[in-house]
Design a protein around this motif. Structure first.
Motif, PDB file in Angstrom:
ATOM      1  N   GLY A  62       0.797  -1.222   0.000  1.00  0.00           N
ATOM      2  CA  GLY A  62       0.000   0.000   0.000  1.00  0.00           C
ATOM      3  C   GLY A  62       0.829   1.272   0.000  1.00  0.00           C
ATOM      4  O   GLY A  62       0.552   2.191  -0.774  1.00  0.00           O
ATOM      5  N   PRO A  63       1.864   1.361   0.844  1.00  0.00           N
ATOM      6  CA  PRO A  63       2.672   2.592   0.851  1.00  0.00           C
ATOM      7  C   PRO A  63       3.378   2.857  -0.484  1.00  0.00           C
ATOM      8  O   PRO A  63       3.582   4.007  -0.865  1.00  0.00           O
ATOM      9  N   TYR A  64       3.740   1.797  -1.201  1.00  0.00           N
ATOM     10  CA  TYR A  64       4.407   1.985  -2.488  1.00  0.00           C
ATOM     11  C   TYR A  64       3.443   2.450  -3.574  1.00  0.00           C
ATOM     12  O   TYR A  64       3.858   3.024  -4.578  1.00  0.00           O
ATOM     13  N   LEU A  65       2.157   2.178  -3.381  1.00  0.00           N
ATOM     14  CA  LEU A  65       1.149   2.551  -4.376  1.00  0.00           C
ATOM     15  C   LEU A  65       0.407   3.826  -4.003  1.00  0.00           C
ATOM     16  O   LEU A  65      -0.559   4.192  -4.673  1.00  0.00           O
ATOM     17  N   ALA A  66       0.846   4.512  -2.974  1.00  0.00           N
ATOM     18  CA  ALA A  66       0.126   5.683  -2.478  1.00  0.00           C
ATOM     19  C   ALA A  66      -0.008   6.779  -3.525  1.00  0.00           C
ATOM     20  O   ALA A  66      -1.026   7.462  -3.583  1.00  0.00           O
ATOM     21  N   GLY A  67       0.970   6.953  -4.391  1.00  0.00           N
ATOM     22  CA  GLY A  67       0.913   8.018  -5.388  1.00  0.00           C
ATOM     23  C   GLY A  67       0.161   7.641  -6.655  1.00  0.00           C
ATOM     24  O   GLY A  67      -0.076   8.496  -7.508  1.00  0.00           O
ATOM     25  N   PHE A  68      -0.258   6.383  -6.784  1.00  0.00           N
ATOM     26  CA  PHE A  68      -0.961   5.934  -7.989  1.00  0.00           C
ATOM     27  C   PHE A  68      -2.424   6.377  -7.938  1.00  0.00           C
ATOM     28  O   PHE A  68      -3.005   6.527  -6.867  1.00  0.00           O
ATOM     29  N   LEU A  71      -7.834   3.843  -9.440  1.00  0.00           N
ATOM     30  CA  LEU A  71      -8.135   2.710 -10.320  1.00  0.00           C
ATOM     31  C   LEU A  71      -6.898   1.847 -10.572  1.00  0.00           C
ATOM     32  O   LEU A  71      -6.988   0.620 -10.619  1.00  0.00           O
ATOM     33  N   LEU A  72      -5.742   2.463 -10.715  1.00  0.00           N
ATOM     34  CA  LEU A  72      -4.513   1.702 -10.924  1.00  0.00           C
ATOM     35  C   LEU A  72      -4.123   0.927  -9.662  1.00  0.00           C
ATOM     36  O   LEU A  72      -3.700  -0.222  -9.730  1.00  0.00           O
ATOM     37  N   ARG A  73      -4.296   1.573  -8.488  1.00  0.00           N
ATOM     38  CA  ARG A  73      -4.054   0.864  -7.219  1.00  0.00           C
ATOM     39  C   ARG A  73      -4.953  -0.353  -7.096  1.00  0.00           C
ATOM     40  O   ARG A  73      -4.514  -1.448  -6.728  1.00  0.00           O
ATOM     41  N   THR A  74      -6.233  -0.171  -7.412  1.00  0.00           N
ATOM     42  CA  THR A  74      -7.192  -1.273  -7.333  1.00  0.00           C
ATOM     43  C   THR A  74      -6.825  -2.382  -8.305  1.00  0.00           C
ATOM     44  O   THR A  74      -6.906  -3.568  -7.970  1.00  0.00           O
TER      45      THR A  74
END
Length: 105
Positions: A62-68, A71-74
């Protein structure tokens, strides 16, 4: 979606039996098959697997995807969680359930 139920196969269980002269021989006894779980039990097991997997993946990446974008995170998280749940977690939960039910009998 249609679910096809597989018939349960009996696997032989090996039991040690003492003969009249005191030696132990092995005999094969069939193991009683465990009934397939109800729809409600499968829903519960799937929910447990999905909740656990989502929590673990969110905590791990989750912390690595915080800036995405959302929809891309999901997309990334479901791309990891769905195969893990379908191919690993739910089948293993069903095996654990079957083992527990066999011990009770």
């Amino acid at each position: 979606m249609t679910t096809v139920a597989r018939t349960a196969t009996t696997t032989p269980a090996v039991a040690a039996v003492a003969d009249a002269d005191g030696t132990r021989s092995r005999s094969v006894q069939p193991v009683q098959p465990v009934r397939l779980p109800s729809v409600h039990m499968r829903v519960l097991l799937t929910w447990i697997a999905v909740f656990t997997a989502l929590t673990a993946v969110q905590s791990a990446i989750g912390p690595y995807l915080a800036g995405f974008p959302m929809l891309l995170r999901t997309l990334v998280i479901t791309g990891i969680v769905v195969p893990a749940v379908v191919h690993a977690l739910v089948p293993n939960l069903l095996k654990v359930r079957a083992a527990v039910l066999r011990r009770r009998c």
